[in-house]
Design a protein around this motif. Structure first.
Motif, PDB file in Angstrom:
ATOM      1  N   GLY A 402      26.361  35.926  46.469  1.00 19.91           N
ATOM      2  CA  GLY A 402      26.151  36.533  45.219  1.00 19.91           C
ATOM      3  C   GLY A 402      26.530  37.878  45.446  1.00 19.91           C
ATOM      4  N   ILE A 403      27.296  38.284  46.783  1.00 17.21           N
ATOM      5  CA  ILE A 403      27.901  39.548  46.758  1.00 17.21           C
ATOM      6  C   ILE A 403      29.076  39.806  45.841  1.00 17.21           C
ATOM      7  CG2 ILE A 403      28.816  41.151  48.510  1.00 17.21           C
ATOM      8  CD1 ILE A 403      27.390  39.720  50.545  1.00 17.21           C
ATOM      9  N   PRO A 404      29.294  40.662  45.106  1.00 20.32           N
ATOM     10  CA  PRO A 404      30.358  41.031  44.476  1.00 20.32           C
ATOM     11  C   PRO A 404      31.832  40.840  45.341  1.00 20.32           C
ATOM     12  CG  PRO A 404      29.096  42.580  43.755  1.00 20.32           C
ATOM     13  CD  PRO A 404      28.293  41.991  45.223  1.00 20.32           C
ATOM     14  N   VAL A 405      32.791  39.917  44.758  1.00 19.13           N
ATOM     15  CA  VAL A 405      34.090  40.055  45.675  1.00 19.13           C
ATOM     16  C   VAL A 405      35.197  40.540  44.570  1.00 19.13           C
ATOM     17  CG1 VAL A 405      35.638  38.562  46.542  1.00 19.13           C
ATOM     18  CG2 VAL A 405      33.306  38.050  46.704  1.00 19.13           C
ATOM     19  N   VAL A 406      35.873  41.657  44.666  1.00 23.41           N
ATOM     20  CA  VAL A 406      36.815  42.516  44.030  1.00 23.41           C
ATOM     21  C   VAL A 406      38.018  42.502  44.750  1.00 23.41           C
ATOM     22  CG1 VAL A 406      35.045  43.313  42.716  1.00 23.41           C
ATOM     23  CG2 VAL A 406      36.123  44.638  44.491  1.00 23.41           C
ATOM     24  N   HIS A 407      39.087  42.659  43.863  1.00 18.42           N
ATOM     25  CA  HIS A 407      40.412  43.161  44.505  1.00 18.42           C
ATOM     26  C   HIS A 407      40.399  44.447  44.933  1.00 18.42           C
ATOM     27  CE1 HIS A 407      44.997  43.120  44.956  1.00 18.42           C
ATOM     28  NE2 HIS A 407      44.675  41.993  44.750  1.00 18.42           N
ATOM     29  N   THR A 408      41.211  44.513  46.026  1.00 17.98           N
ATOM     30  CA  THR A 408      41.260  45.878  46.783  1.00 17.98           C
ATOM     31  C   THR A 408      42.042  47.059  45.676  1.00 17.98           C
ATOM     32  OG1 THR A 408      41.774  44.689  48.854  1.00 17.98           O
ATOM     33  CG2 THR A 408      42.512  47.140  48.671  1.00 17.98           C
ATOM     34  N   ALA A 409      42.684  46.360  44.917  1.00 16.93           N
ATOM     35  CA  ALA A 409      43.378  47.280  43.891  1.00 16.93           C
ATOM     36  C   ALA A 409      42.435  47.809  42.877  1.00 16.93           C
ATOM     37  CB  ALA A 409      44.402  46.792  43.224  1.00 16.93           C
ATOM     38  N   GLU A 410      41.419  46.983  42.637  1.00 16.85           N
ATOM     39  CA  GLU A 410      40.295  47.363  41.615  1.00 16.85           C
ATOM     40  C   GLU A 410      39.714  48.627  42.104  1.00 16.85           C
ATOM     41  OE1 GLU A 410      38.853  43.950  38.960  1.00 16.85           O
ATOM     42  OE2 GLU A 410      38.978  43.054  41.076  1.00 16.85           O
ATOM     43  N   LEU A 411      39.286  48.203  43.475  1.00 11.78           N
ATOM     44  CA  LEU A 411      38.476  49.406  44.153  1.00 11.78           C
ATOM     45  C   LEU A 411      39.329  50.858  44.140  1.00 11.78           C
ATOM     46  CD1 LEU A 411      36.657  47.472  47.161  1.00 11.78           C
ATOM     47  CD2 LEU A 411      35.595  48.426  44.941  1.00 11.78           C
ATOM     48  N   LEU A 412      40.485  50.731  44.770  1.00 14.45           N
ATOM     49  CA  LEU A 412      41.385  51.732  44.528  1.00 14.45           C
ATOM     50  C   LEU A 412      41.491  52.505  43.096  1.00 14.45           C
ATOM     51  CD1 LEU A 412      44.038  50.742  47.109  1.00 14.45           C
ATOM     52  CD2 LEU A 412      42.082  51.896  47.654  1.00 14.45           C
ATOM     53  N   ASP A 413      41.736  51.650  42.340  1.00 11.43           N
ATOM     54  CA  ASP A 413      41.759  52.254  40.895  1.00 11.43           C
ATOM     55  C   ASP A 413      40.570  53.060  40.405  1.00 11.43           C
ATOM     56  OD1 ASP A 413      42.417  52.380  38.068  1.00 11.43           O
ATOM     57  OD2 ASP A 413      41.431  50.602  37.739  1.00 11.43           O
ATOM     58  N   TRP A 414      39.389  52.254  40.818  1.00  8.61           N
ATOM     59  CA  TRP A 414      38.159  52.978  40.561  1.00  8.61           C
ATOM     60  C   TRP A 414      37.740  54.389  41.394  1.00  8.61           C
ATOM     61  CZ3 TRP A 414      32.799  50.820  42.935  1.00  8.61           C
ATOM     62  CH2 TRP A 414      31.662  51.452  42.330  1.00  8.61           C
ATOM     63  N   ALA A 415      38.113  54.369  42.451  1.00 10.59           N
ATOM     64  CA  ALA A 415      38.096  55.400  43.230  1.00 10.59           C
ATOM     65  C   ALA A 415      38.826  56.621  42.816  1.00 10.59           C
ATOM     66  CB  ALA A 415      38.446  55.309  44.585  1.00 10.59           C
ATOM     67  N   THR A 416      39.859  56.416  41.940  1.00  9.64           N
ATOM     68  CA  THR A 416      41.000  57.572  41.608  1.00  9.64           C
ATOM     69  C   THR A 416      40.789  57.657  40.069  1.00  9.64           C
ATOM     70  OG1 THR A 416      42.760  55.871  41.548  1.00  9.64           O
ATOM     71  CG2 THR A 416      42.616  56.965  43.686  1.00  9.64           C
ATOM     72  N   GLY A 417      39.853  57.202  39.438  1.00  8.21           N
ATOM     73  CA  GLY A 417      39.690  57.523  38.235  1.00  8.21           C
ATOM     74  C   GLY A 417      39.408  56.201  37.082  1.00  8.21           C
ATOM     75  N   GLY A 418      39.730  55.407  37.725  1.00  6.39           N
ATOM     76  CA  GLY A 418      39.568  54.124  36.700  1.00  6.39           C
ATOM     77  C   GLY A 418      38.108  53.775  36.558  1.00  6.39           C
ATOM     78  N   PRO A 419      37.729  52.543  35.721  1.00  8.62           N
ATOM     79  CA  PRO A 419      36.598  52.014  35.414  1.00  8.62           C
ATOM     80  C   PRO A 419      35.819  51.231  36.537  1.00  8.62           C
ATOM     81  CG  PRO A 419      38.082  50.717  34.371  1.00  8.62           C
ATOM     82  CD  PRO A 419      39.193  51.836  34.947  1.00  8.62           C
ATOM     83  N   CYS A 420      34.773  51.114  36.594  1.00  8.86           N
ATOM     84  CA  CYS A 420      34.061  50.380  37.425  1.00  8.86           C
ATOM     85  C   CYS A 420      34.373  48.847  37.545  1.00  8.86           C
ATOM     86  CB  CYS A 420      32.471  50.583  37.375  1.00  8.86           C
ATOM     87  SG  CYS A 420      31.489  49.576  38.534  1.00  8.86           S
ATOM     88  N   PRO A 421      34.714  48.099  38.531  1.00 11.01           N
ATOM     89  CA  PRO A 421      35.129  46.811  38.300  1.00 11.01           C
ATOM     90  C   PRO A 421      34.002  45.867  37.987  1.00 11.01           C
ATOM     91  CG  PRO A 421      35.762  47.656  40.383  1.00 11.01           C
ATOM     92  CD  PRO A 421      34.842  48.753  39.984  1.00 11.01           C
TER      93      PRO A 421
END
Length: 441
Positions: A402-421
């Motif tokens: 049940g823990i969210p599994v996301v792509h590394t690029a999605e987290l890096l995008d989020w941290a630099t101004g992108g939307p929440c995965p």
């Protein structure tokens, strides 16, 4: 290891290459300690050393593959942990690929096995067909328990939600924000385009934000990995050749600094194009494309990144194709830390999660055991999110936690101004707005 190939056999470049690999093996057995199937099954023939003996006997004899050899080669994940461990540098990947090609050409599989493999080869590399298959599998899910083991695994593999088609995967050019620092082609993948369209979208946002012009090349398609690892060489080479021509057209036109790949299973294959096409008319172009290939984290690490991520505890899952196939180990973790995340690693991080391309569909029992072991070690770190760099691993892990599994690029995008995965909305304290992309060309 001593071999006894004839001069006639050694005139075949593939046999000559396998002979060199076989002769580099010194029987030390170090590979057995890191082989997932040996750990689960405890059979020497389900270890790299055991499979090497089987492959040697099969190739030296020149006879069609037998049922025993096929069973143990089919059980190999091609995780390549053995290559990381091997002190003698045995190139097991090229050896087992040759074995699979020989099996495909000489062994008559049972009808159901042939039908399933044919279906996978004709569906998974084509996003439109795969999307339809996923929708059909959703309808069949209530009856999964009544189906044969492999078919049941295929039905259960389908996600609860199939995302809509992303037009960002169509051929086009995304301009860099600010001064252009690089121009790259992005491999959009095949299964990924049907299973999780957010990965490519996040990758494009991240790269353009860092000053990279991103090209989705016309004529590009599946990298050929899926059919390559099934021994279907004609199919895999045809798919790879289309990509080589598409990317070289871009390079000779407006230029390319890299071919960026955000599915590590694809990346391992693209980086091996030079070997795949050695001696062919495409040899030079294939080698040039292989030299251009970069995992997305390799390029971002080169460009540099700073972020302001929510203080989340991220368990990093190292995909086998990334850590063993491409030897990319430090960049993903360093980038996540630079972005502001707390990064933890599970015990036995070198072991496979059991996804391995189509392995979780073709060998569901072994795959399920490996998945359970991997999730136990990941969950033991107490993460709020699990990060990975390969869609196959992500789907495998999502199916058991049940823990969210996301792509590394999605987290890096989020941290630099992108939307929440997707799945991390509860942690989106910054409420970052989606970065608007304007395709041109």
């Amino acid at each position: 290891m001593q071999t006894s190939f004839t001069e006639t056999q050694l005139a075949d470049p593939a046999i000559a290459r396998s002979n060199r690999i076989l002769r580099s093996c010194v029987h030390c057995g170090f590979c057995t300690a890191t082989c997932p199937t040996y750990q689960v099954l405890g059979d020497e023939l389900d270890s790299p050393r055991g499979r090497i003996y089987l492959i040697k006997d099969m190739l030296e004899s020149g006879r069609p593959a037998d049922e025993k050899t096929v069973k143990h080669i089919d059980r190999c994940l091609s995780c390549l942990a053995c290559m990381t461990t091997c002190p003698s540098g045995v190139h097991y990947m090229h050896l087992v690929d040759h074995a699979r090609e020989h099996i495909e050409k000489t062994y008559r599989r049972p009808f159901m096995d042939r039908a399933i493999r044919w279906t996978l080869a004709k569906v998974l590399p084509y996003p439109g067909r795969f999307r339809l298959a996923l929708l059909g599998a959703k309808l069949a899910r209530p009856f999964a328990g009544l189906l044969p083991e492999t078919l049941g695994a295929m039905v259960r593999f389908a996600p609860a939600r199939v995302p809509p088609v992303s037009r960002l995967d169509d051929p086009q050019v995304f301009p860099a924000e600010g001064p252009r620092r690089a121009r790259v082609a992005l491999l959009t993948g095949c299964a990924q385009r049907a299973l999780d369209t957010g990965i490519n979208t996040a990758t494009i946002r991240l790269l353009t934000r860092l000053g990279v012009e991103v090209v989705i090349a016309r004529g590009m398609g599946c990298c050929g990995a899926l059919t390559h690892h099934m021994g279907k060489t004609d199919d895999s080479h045809a798919q790879a050749a289309r990509n080589i021509r598409a990317w070289m057209a871009e390079k000779r036109g407006a230029g390319l600094d890299a071919v960026v790949i955000n599915t590590s299973g694809c990346g391992t294959t693209v980086k091996d194009y030079g070997h795949m096409f050695a001696g062919s008319d495409l040899a030079a172009d294939a080698a040039e494309v292989a030299a251009l290939a970069r995992d997305v984290t390799e390029l971002v690490a080169q460009l540099g990144l700073e972020g302001q991520a929510p203080r989340l505890r991220v368990a990093y899952h190292a995909a086998c194709s990334l850590q063993h196939g491409q030897k990319v180990t430090a960049a993903p973790k360093a980038l996540l830390k630079a972005a502001g995340f707390e990064v933890v690693e599970p015990a036995d991080a070198h072991l496979c999660c059991g996804s391995a391309g189509t392995y979780n569909l073709m060998q569901p029992k072994i795959s399920a055991e490996l998945k359970a072991r991997k999730l136990a070690t990941l969950e033991a770190t107490g993460p709020q999110v699990i990060a990975a760099g390969n869609i196959g691993c992500m789907m495998q892990l999502r199916s058991g936690t049940g823990i969210p599994v996301v792509h590394t690029a999605e987290l890096l995008d989020w941290a630099t101004g992108g939307p929440c995965p997707n799945g991390l909305e509860a942690f989106d304290t910054a409420a970052a707005a989606a970065h608007q992309m304007r395709p041109v060309g």
